[in-house]
Design a protein around this motif. Structure first.
Motif, short mmCIF file in Angstrom:
data_model
loop_
_atom_site.label_atom_id
_atom_site.label_comp_id
_atom_site.label_asym_id
_atom_site.label_seq_id
_atom_site.Cartn_x
_atom_site.Cartn_y
_atom_site.Cartn_z
N SER A 173 -5.85 -1.30 8.83
CA SER A 173 -5.25 -0.91 7.61
C SER A 173 -3.83 -1.36 7.61
CB SER A 173 -5.22 0.65 7.66
OG SER A 173 -4.86 1.24 8.66
N PHE A 174 -3.10 -1.21 8.77
CA PHE A 174 -1.42 -1.58 8.56
C PHE A 174 -1.46 -2.95 8.29
CE2 PHE A 174 2.47 -2.64 10.94
CZ PHE A 174 3.18 -1.95 10.15
N ASN A 175 -2.26 -4.01 8.86
CA ASN A 175 -2.25 -5.37 8.44
C ASN A 175 -2.27 -5.58 7.14
OD1 ASN A 175 -1.69 -6.34 11.27
ND2 ASN A 175 -4.10 -6.53 11.78
N VAL A 176 -3.36 -4.84 6.44
CA VAL A 176 -3.40 -5.22 4.98
C VAL A 176 -2.13 -4.58 4.26
CG1 VAL A 176 -4.54 -4.03 2.94
CG2 VAL A 176 -5.97 -4.45 5.12
N PHE A 177 -1.42 -3.59 4.77
CA PHE A 177 -0.23 -3.04 4.15
C PHE A 177 0.60 -4.12 4.05
CE2 PHE A 177 3.96 -1.26 5.03
CZ PHE A 177 4.21 -1.08 3.60
N LEU A 178 0.78 -5.02 5.29
CA LEU A 178 1.87 -6.03 5.61
C LEU A 178 1.59 -7.37 4.60
CD1 LEU A 178 2.15 -6.23 9.59
CD2 LEU A 178 3.82 -5.30 7.91
N LYS A 179 0.18 -7.69 4.46
CA LYS A 179 -0.11 -8.67 3.72
C LYS A 179 0.27 -8.29 2.06
CE LYS A 179 -4.30 -9.93 6.12
NZ LYS A 179 -5.89 -9.84 5.96
N TYR A 180 0.06 -7.05 1.68
CA TYR A 180 0.76 -6.83 0.20
C TYR A 180 2.37 -6.75 0.47
CZ TYR A 180 -3.74 -5.09 -1.43
OH TYR A 180 -5.11 -5.14 -1.79
N VAL A 181 3.03 -6.40 1.22
CA VAL A 181 4.41 -6.55 1.44
C VAL A 181 4.93 -8.00 1.32
CG1 VAL A 181 6.43 -6.22 2.55
CG2 VAL A 181 4.72 -4.24 2.51
N TYR A 182 3.95 -8.73 2.05
CA TYR A 182 4.31 -10.06 2.08
C TYR A 182 4.20 -10.82 0.75
CZ TYR A 182 4.05 -15.04 3.58
OH TYR A 182 3.87 -16.47 3.66
#
Length: 834
Positions: free
Chosen positions: A553-562
């Motif tokens: 879930s944290f990786n998904v958040f990082l993708k959105y931030v990116y």
């Protein structure tokens, strides 16, 4: 000292024939301030005043007129200077030309050329008194294009001596509105180098080497120049603000040329300096070219190469920007490259970022990242290109060229013709490709030199030569560099067949072909960098979910931030200038830096806490293909950085700047590349030109055809007072001109092309990213048996990066081998020749 023939130039004083070495040539028209119709009584004036002739048809009032700025008197009876906002550029604050008497002067070949005495304060520093070049400053009002300077009847002092002086080194310093501190820094380095040359004892250099070196300062716009810098040049005796005129016989003056051989210590123009190493500095031959209008740096170089070069015919030309300070012996080492190898057409040294006292500037991560980038370019890129014979760019801030190699052929085609094409086409309709390519005209020049018709010239990197410089404004400057280098690289690759018109050996042509293939590979990588970085980010994030599902879930958040930060970069690039959005860009840089740091933390945690007991971390890394490829790629790339830095005996940037570079590296792609491609319609690099207000001092037609009337100071005390005013300004707080954003090209056509190129770049990268991303395996696809594999492309990216780094490392190592073992042979040959 050799005799000096005036070629029609007289002194401003009636005792000019008694100055040592000066011989007035009365066979040609005189252009001194000695009135042609003055009586014998008038010629009995003392040397404290000019000889003068008042004209009936002009205002000959001798009353003291108003000063530019009234202020309380300072000690000594001089006027204190009010440094108001309207004095940030233009003239040194002093009396206006309207206060001076009107005098008549004869022209030389239709040109206004004057010999003007220097102030008493300048003369007191002269150890070679009684010689014309130290007692008088020469002024020429150029009303012609720089290409027509010589054939319009103008000359330079070096050609007036008997015999004419030979110019071995011709050094140009280009200036816009930089303050006196930056000018001082550059002049200090140049003076140190000339002193070093004067102390050498070999076949070329001796204790009169200063006569073989000419320093040319070209200022881009009289009313754009910083008043502090003008005061600094005036303090050296090479400028007097009361002398320039704006018209000669109704022709507009386009450049004011001042010539003087100064013996004033450099510390005089930097009163706050505690340096005392200027002792023993020899005379410095200075040409100060003050352009009337702001017409960009490339036009300044056209004055240097096309106006002054054909007169002096120098052996080597050295290019410097104001603010760049060459090392004490760097110019000699550059010259040595040309002296030892007649096939060298151009050379450059290392550009060193100015790090401040004890490296305090490295606290700024942007400075540290650029310092690392500069260092690795000078350790890996420049040596590799030097070994292959073709350096893609010799930086204009510090480089040198063989003057004969620059010359065009009998048809007028060649390196200089291509180099100045951007200046000659200024204001004309041109295609956007050419306009952007000439943002990097120095790259065009390098390719033209290597591929010059019927020649076999190479370009060389000189490790022992270096120059320190302040880092430029980051985003706007990089936009010009990136766009210019991209289009110039396309130009050289597309016209690679030009190499066949040269006379290079088969082996040299082969290696240049190898370099062109290498450059093409790099060009493709730079085009698809946006998509490749996103692919790498997604593959890394997704693959970690197999090792530690809890961080998915944290990786998904990082993708959105990116994605959010990337969209923000596009919006900023299309809608705002960097100067107007500093905080937003700072947030973007910080965001991508944090994102990079978070990716490393997530990767480490994913490998460390993957819920298995398969052994130590290193074992788990090499049992996971993605992790293994990443680690191998990083080690091969950055490991080569460390090894090559150690071989180059310069590893400290790995300690002080590597981490900052690592965090900011994504922003080079996500922010700088985006801003560059989003603004290819903006070709405002040096294409600005303007019309300035007329100065009240004009040389109007006189009674005779070959005469002009103009206003000049008639008392030597006025020169001394103006000099005191200049020194007073230098002691005040430096005057800094606020930088305003350059105006962009507003034509809809260029913006349409910008849109098309931007769409092509974004869509091609998006297509690549979506195609590869669709094949990235997920936890669900593995569980359902529909696993897709994208590791092949990811491996290709990683190992391509490692391969490119390896090529740079091999080239760097070869260069260091030649440099280490070849210097001994070079010094031996040099001593034998001496």
């Amino acid at each position: 000292m050799s005799g000096y023939h005036s070629s029609g130039l007289g002194s401003l004083f009636d005792q000019h024939d008694q100055t040592g070495g000066f011989q007035a040539d009365h066979s040609t028209p005189r252009t001194s301030l000695t009135a042609t119709a003055a009586s014998s009584t008038a010629r009995q004036h003392t040397t404290s005043s000019y000889e003068e002739e008042e004209e009936d048809d002009l205002d000959d009032t001798t009353e003291t007129g108003p000063l530019l700025h009234q202020a309380p008197s300072r000690p000594g009876g001089h006027i204190a200077i009010d440094l108001g906002e309207d004095l940030v550029g233009g003239r040194i604050p002093q009396r206006t030309p309207a206060e001076y008497k009107t005098i008549t002067r004869e022209l030389v070949n239709g040109n206004l050329i004057l010999d003007v005495p220097v102030p008493t304060q300048v003369s007191q520093y002269s150890s070679l008194t009684g010689q014309h070049e130290f007692d008088y400053m020469r002024y020429s009002a150029a009303t012609c294009d720089p290409d027509d300077f010589k054939k319009s009847g103008f000359s330079l002092r070096q050609q007036l001596y008997d015999p004419p002086r030979v110019t071995e080194l011709f050094i140009v310093i280009t200036m816009y509105n930089e303050d006196q501190e930056l000018l001082y820094r550059t002049l200090h380095g140049v003076f140190q180098n000339i002193t070093n040359l004067n102390k050498r004892k070999d076949a070329t250099w001796d204790d009169e080497s200063w006569k073989k070196v000419v320093v040319c300062i070209v200022s881009d716009g009289r009313f754009k120049a910083n008043v502090g810098s003008l005061c600094a040049i005036a303090a050296l005796g090479a400028y007097q603000s009361a002398v320039p005129v704006t018209t000669v016989n109704d022709e507009n003056v386009v450049a004011h040329i001042f010539e003087y051989s100064t013996q004033v210590p450099i510390s005089v123009i930097a009163p706050t300096s505690t340096r005392d190493d200027e002792k023993g500095v020899p005379p410095i031959q200075i040409i100060f070219c003050l352009k009337e209008q702001n017409q960009k740096k490339i036009n300044s170089h056209r004055w240097f190469f096309n106006a002054f070069g054909p007169i002096l015919l120098p052996e080597v030309c050295v290019l410097l920007d104001v603010g760049t300070m060459p090392g004490p012996t760097s110019i000699y080492h550059l010259w040595k490259a040309f002296d030892m190898n007649p096939g060298v057409a151009g050379a450059c040294g290392e550009i060193v970022a100015m790090k401040g006292t004890y490296g305090e500037n490295l606290v700024n991560p942007l400075v540290a990242a650029q310092n690392f980038e500069y260092k690795m370019a000078n350790i890996l890129d420049k040596p590799l290109e030097s070994v292959l014979g073709y350096i893609t760019v010799l930086p204009g801030a510090f480089s040198a060229y063989r003057y004969t190699a620059l010359q065009n052929d009998e048809l007028g085609e060649g390196p200089l013709q291509k180099y100045f094409m951007g200046d000659l086409q200024a204001g004309q309709t041109t295609d956007i490709f050419t306009a952007n390519m000439y943002l990097a005209e120095d790259r065009v020049l390098c390719w033209e030199l290597v591929s010059k018709r019927k020649s076999a010239y190479i370009l060389h990197y000189v490790k022992s030569a270096y120059a320190e410089t302040d880092l430029p404004e980051f985003i706007s400057q990089r936009r010009r560099w990136l766009n210019g280098s991209f289009f110039a690289a396309v130009h050289s690759i597309w016209h690679f067949n030009y190499i066949y018109r040269s006379t290079h050996t088969f082996a040299r042509k082969f290696w240049i072909h190898v370099e062109m293939a290498y450059q093409l590979y790099n060009l493709l990588f730079s085009w698809f960098a946006l998509g490749n970085y996103y692919i790498a980010f997604v593959i890394l994030s997704t693959s970690l979910e197999f090792l530690a599902p809890s961080i998915g879930s944290f990786n998904v958040f990082l993708k959105y931030v990116y994605i959010g930060l990337l969209i923000m970069s596009f919006l900023l690039a299309l809608g705002n200038k960097p100067q107007a959005s500093r905080w937003m860009y700072m947030i973007a840089f910080l965001g991508f830096g944090c994102l990079t740091m978070a990716s490393f933390i997530v990767a480490y945690q994913g490998l460390k806490f993957d819920g298995t007991d398969d052994g130590p971390l290193i074992v788990r890394i090499f049992t996971n293909s993605v992790a293994r490829d990443i680690v191998i790629s990083l080690l091969s790339t950055y490991g080569l950085y460390i090894i090559s830095s150690l071989i180059a005996l310069d590893p400290w940037h790995m300690v002080t700047s590597f981490v900052q570079y690592l965090l900011i590296a994504p922003s080079y792609i996500m922010i700088l590349n985006v801003y560059a491609f989003a603004n290819i319609h903006d070709i405002s690099w040096g294409t600005k030109t303007e019309v300035v207000d007329k100065d009240p001092n004009q040389a109007v037609p006189g009674k005779n055809k070959n005469e002009v009337k103009l206003r000049l100071p008639t008392e030597k005390e006025e020169l001394d007072r103006a000099y005191d005013d200049a020194i007073f300004v230098l002691k005040a707080k430096p005057i800094v001109v606020d930088q305003k954003p350059d105006p962009t090209h507003s034509e809809d056509f260029f913006k349409t092309i910008r849109t098309n190129v931007l769409l092509a770049w974004v869509l091609s990268n998006a297509l690549l990213a979506s195609t590869i991303s669709s094949k990235i395996p997920t936890v669900e696809s593995v569980q359902l048996g529909t696993d897709k594999n994208s590791s092949g492309y990811f491996t290709f990216i990683l190992y391509s990066i490692a391969m490119l780094a390896l090529i740079r490392f091999i080239g760097s190592s070869m260069y260091m081998f030649v440099w280490m073992f070849g210097n001994t042979a070079i010094e031996f040959l040099s001593s034998a020749r001496a």
